[in-house]
Design a protein around this motif. Sequence first.
Motif, PDB file in Angstrom:
ATOM      1  N   MET A   1       0.577  -9.677 -57.482  1.00 31.58           N
ATOM      2  CA  MET A   1       1.525  -8.596 -57.290  1.00 31.58           C
ATOM      3  C   MET A   1       2.572  -9.017 -56.255  1.00 31.58           C
ATOM      4  SD  MET A   1       0.652  -4.690 -56.381  1.00 31.58           S
ATOM      5  CE  MET A   1       1.324  -4.071 -54.876  1.00 31.58           C
ATOM      6  N   GLU A   2       3.804  -8.784 -56.575  1.00 33.81           N
ATOM      7  CA  GLU A   2       4.904  -9.152 -55.683  1.00 33.81           C
ATOM      8  C   GLU A   2       5.016  -8.164 -54.533  1.00 33.81           C
ATOM      9  OE1 GLU A   2       9.119 -11.068 -55.524  1.00 33.81           O
ATOM     10  OE2 GLU A   2       7.750 -11.259 -57.195  1.00 33.81           O
ATOM     11  N   ALA A   3       5.311  -8.695 -53.360  1.00 34.28           N
ATOM     12  CA  ALA A   3       5.433  -7.857 -52.168  1.00 34.28           C
ATOM     13  C   ALA A   3       6.806  -7.191 -52.145  1.00 34.28           C
ATOM     14  CB  ALA A   3       5.238  -8.690 -50.910  1.00 34.28           C
ATOM     15  N   GLU A   4       6.814  -5.924 -51.757  1.00 37.96           N
ATOM     16  CA  GLU A   4       8.069  -5.201 -51.562  1.00 37.96           C
ATOM     17  C   GLU A   4       8.609  -5.579 -50.182  1.00 37.96           C
ATOM     18  OE1 GLU A   4       9.429  -0.585 -50.855  1.00 37.96           O
ATOM     19  OE2 GLU A   4       7.724  -0.969 -52.174  1.00 37.96           O
ATOM     20  N   GLU A   5       9.877  -5.968 -50.134  1.00 42.50           N
ATOM     21  CA  GLU A   5      10.464  -6.362 -48.855  1.00 42.50           C
ATOM     22  C   GLU A   5      10.839  -5.131 -48.050  1.00 42.50           C
ATOM     23  OE1 GLU A   5      13.664  -9.116 -49.487  1.00 42.50           O
ATOM     24  OE2 GLU A   5      12.275 -10.744 -49.935  1.00 42.50           O
ATOM     25  N   PHE A   6      10.532  -5.169 -46.754  1.00 43.37           N
ATOM     26  CA  PHE A   6      10.862  -4.083 -45.832  1.00 43.37           C
ATOM     27  C   PHE A   6      11.685  -4.684 -44.704  1.00 43.37           C
ATOM     28  CE2 PHE A   6      10.231  -1.221 -42.287  1.00 43.37           C
ATOM     29  CZ  PHE A   6      10.412   0.018 -42.887  1.00 43.37           C
ATOM     30  N   GLN A   7      12.975  -4.337 -44.672  1.00 47.17           N
ATOM     31  CA  GLN A   7      13.891  -4.945 -43.708  1.00 47.17           C
ATOM     32  C   GLN A   7      13.940  -4.163 -42.401  1.00 47.17           C
ATOM     33  OE1 GLN A   7      17.498  -6.213 -45.431  1.00 47.17           O
ATOM     34  NE2 GLN A   7      18.486  -6.659 -43.495  1.00 47.17           N
ATOM     35  N   ILE A   8      13.896  -4.918 -41.291  1.00 48.14           N
ATOM     36  CA  ILE A   8      14.021  -4.313 -39.967  1.00 48.14           C
ATOM     37  C   ILE A   8      15.183  -4.974 -39.226  1.00 48.14           C
ATOM     38  CG2 ILE A   8      11.582  -3.664 -39.813  1.00 48.14           C
ATOM     39  CD1 ILE A   8      11.151  -6.102 -37.971  1.00 48.14           C
ATOM     40  N   ASP A   9      15.731  -4.264 -38.258  1.00 47.46           N
ATOM     41  CA  ASP A   9      16.875  -4.770 -37.492  1.00 47.46           C
ATOM     42  C   ASP A   9      16.477  -5.268 -36.107  1.00 47.46           C
ATOM     43  OD1 ASP A   9      18.645  -4.098 -39.562  1.00 47.46           O
ATOM     44  OD2 ASP A   9      18.839  -2.058 -38.829  1.00 47.46           O
ATOM     45  N   THR A  10      15.180  -5.294 -35.812  1.00 48.54           N
ATOM     46  CA  THR A  10      14.684  -5.712 -34.508  1.00 48.54           C
ATOM     47  C   THR A  10      13.775  -6.921 -34.677  1.00 48.54           C
ATOM     48  OG1 THR A  10      12.860  -4.141 -34.738  1.00 48.54           O
ATOM     49  CG2 THR A  10      14.801  -3.378 -33.527  1.00 48.54           C
ATOM     50  N   GLU A  11      13.311  -7.490 -33.578  1.00 52.57           N
ATOM     51  CA  GLU A  11      12.441  -8.666 -33.641  1.00 52.57           C
ATOM     52  C   GLU A  11      11.105  -8.340 -34.310  1.00 52.57           C
ATOM     53  OE1 GLU A  11      10.185 -11.823 -30.654  1.00 52.57           O
ATOM     54  OE2 GLU A  11      11.439 -10.254 -29.804  1.00 52.57           O
ATOM     55  N   TYR A  12      10.601  -7.142 -34.061  1.00 48.78           N
ATOM     56  CA  TYR A  12       9.324  -6.724 -34.635  1.00 48.78           C
ATOM     57  C   TYR A  12       9.313  -5.205 -34.804  1.00 48.78           C
ATOM     58  CZ  TYR A  12       8.076  -5.235 -29.921  1.00 48.78           C
ATOM     59  OH  TYR A  12       8.064  -4.607 -28.696  1.00 48.78           O
ATOM     60  N   ILE A  13       8.300  -4.731 -35.532  1.00 52.40           N
ATOM     61  CA  ILE A  13       8.067  -3.297 -35.691  1.00 52.40           C
ATOM     62  C   ILE A  13       6.567  -3.089 -35.549  1.00 52.40           C
ATOM     63  CG2 ILE A  13       7.889  -3.446 -38.211  1.00 52.40           C
ATOM     64  CD1 ILE A  13       9.207  -0.659 -38.343  1.00 52.40           C
ATOM     65  N   GLN A  14       6.176  -1.994 -34.939  1.00 52.86           N
ATOM     66  CA  GLN A  14       4.746  -1.717 -34.793  1.00 52.86           C
ATOM     67  C   GLN A  14       4.216  -1.156 -36.111  1.00 52.86           C
ATOM     68  OE1 GLN A  14       4.334   0.822 -31.351  1.00 52.86           O
ATOM     69  NE2 GLN A  14       4.326  -0.928 -29.976  1.00 52.86           N
ATOM     70  N   LEU A  15       2.948  -1.426 -36.372  1.00 52.36           N
ATOM     71  CA  LEU A  15       2.328  -0.998 -37.626  1.00 52.36           C
ATOM     72  C   LEU A  15       2.498   0.500 -37.857  1.00 52.36           C
ATOM     73  CD1 LEU A  15       0.638  -1.518 -40.150  1.00 52.36           C
ATOM     74  CD2 LEU A  15      -1.411  -1.412 -38.716  1.00 52.36           C
ATOM     75  N   GLY A  16       2.275   1.306 -36.831  1.00 52.60           N
ATOM     76  CA  GLY A  16       2.425   2.759 -36.979  1.00 52.60           C
ATOM     77  C   GLY A  16       3.841   3.156 -37.370  1.00 52.60           C
ATOM     78  N   GLN A  17       4.840   2.514 -36.758  1.00 55.09           N
ATOM     79  CA  GLN A  17       6.238   2.793 -37.095  1.00 55.09           C
ATOM     80  C   GLN A  17       6.528   2.368 -38.528  1.00 55.09           C
ATOM     81  OE1 GLN A  17       7.811   0.382 -33.831  1.00 55.09           O
ATOM     82  NE2 GLN A  17       8.900   2.195 -33.110  1.00 55.09           N
ATOM     83  N   PHE A  18       6.017   1.207 -38.908  1.00 55.65           N
ATOM     84  CA  PHE A  18       6.216   0.721 -40.276  1.00 55.65           C
ATOM     85  C   PHE A  18       5.673   1.718 -41.292  1.00 55.65           C
ATOM     86  CE2 PHE A  18       3.919  -1.183 -43.831  1.00 55.65           C
ATOM     87  CZ  PHE A  18       4.992  -1.616 -44.605  1.00 55.65           C
TER      88      PHE A  18
END
Length: 73
Positions: A1-18
Amino acid sequence: MEAEEFQIDTEYIQLGQFLKLANIVESGGIVKLFLSEYPVFINGEQDQRRGRKLYHRDLIEIEDVGTYRIITN
């Protein structure tokens, strides 16, 4: 199964925020409950910490929900 891309504008994102921004959970208050009920795998390793930092190219797999890859600008 292909992964859906999730774009962020910062260096990282926390799992809860994602989980919230990807519309997997309705609100931040539900994150802890969601993580207790659904196994989440990050780069093949299970991790239920809502504060876990997700970086560029990290792969998030949630059974019965989907597969996502973090992408930065």
